[in-house]
Design a protein around this motif. Structure first.
Motif, PDB file in Angstrom:
ATOM      1  N   UNK A  52       0.836  -1.210   0.000  1.00  0.00           N
ATOM      2  CA  UNK A  52       0.000   0.000   0.000  1.00  0.00           C
ATOM      3  C   UNK A  52       0.868   1.256   0.000  1.00  0.00           C
ATOM      4  N   UNK A  53       1.961   1.223   0.739  1.00  0.00           N
ATOM      5  CA  UNK A  53       2.872   2.373   0.786  1.00  0.00           C
ATOM      6  C   UNK A  53       3.510   2.622  -0.570  1.00  0.00           C
ATOM      7  N   UNK A  54       3.931   1.559  -1.249  1.00  0.00           N
ATOM      8  CA  UNK A  54       4.526   1.712  -2.580  1.00  0.00           C
ATOM      9  C   UNK A  54       3.520   2.338  -3.541  1.00  0.00           C
ATOM     10  N   UNK A  55       2.288   1.869  -3.515  1.00  0.00           N
ATOM     11  CA  UNK A  55       1.269   2.407  -4.416  1.00  0.00           C
ATOM     12  C   UNK A  55       0.910   3.847  -4.042  1.00  0.00           C
ATOM     13  N   UNK A  56       0.922   4.153  -2.756  1.00  0.00           N
ATOM     14  CA  UNK A  56       0.627   5.516  -2.300  1.00  0.00           C
ATOM     15  C   UNK A  56       1.708   6.502  -2.741  1.00  0.00           C
ATOM     16  N   UNK A  57       2.908   6.006  -2.977  1.00  0.00           N
ATOM     17  CA  UNK A  57       3.990   6.857  -3.484  1.00  0.00           C
ATOM     18  C   UNK A  57       3.780   7.224  -4.950  1.00  0.00           C
TER      19      UNK A  57
END
Length: 94
Positions: A52-57
């Protein structure tokens, strides 16, 4: 020596590994080092949060993400996060 076993009942996408493993063994040890132990539930929780963090970036499925990481449980979580989010993990060497 050839290893063999029964076929899987269905095709299991690699990013579904933790869901499949978690059903029966969420609190069993998935990874262990000299310093720490992660259960399947820990591994799933960390890899999902990382994905989720990677996609939020702003990364999108198909994007490459380079990694220069030590050989520890976070490296496994990183690879599973990449698989779950459709990112391509590119390991870097020193």
């Amino acid at each position: 020596m050839m290893l063999a076993g029964p076929p899987l009942p269905t095709v299991l996408p690699i990013d579904g590994f933790l869901t499949f493993a978690h059903i029966d063994s969420g609190e069993l040890v998935a990874l262990a080092t000299a310093d720490e132990t992660w259960t399947y539930a820990d591994l799933k929780r960390c890899s999902v949060a990382l994905a989720r963090s990677y996609l939020a970036l702003g990364l999108k499925p198909g994007d490459r993400i380079a990694s220069l990481m030590p050989n520890d449980p976070w490296l496994v979580a990183h690879y599973l996060a990449c698989l779950a989010s459709g990112l391509v993990a590119v390991p870097m060497c020193v």
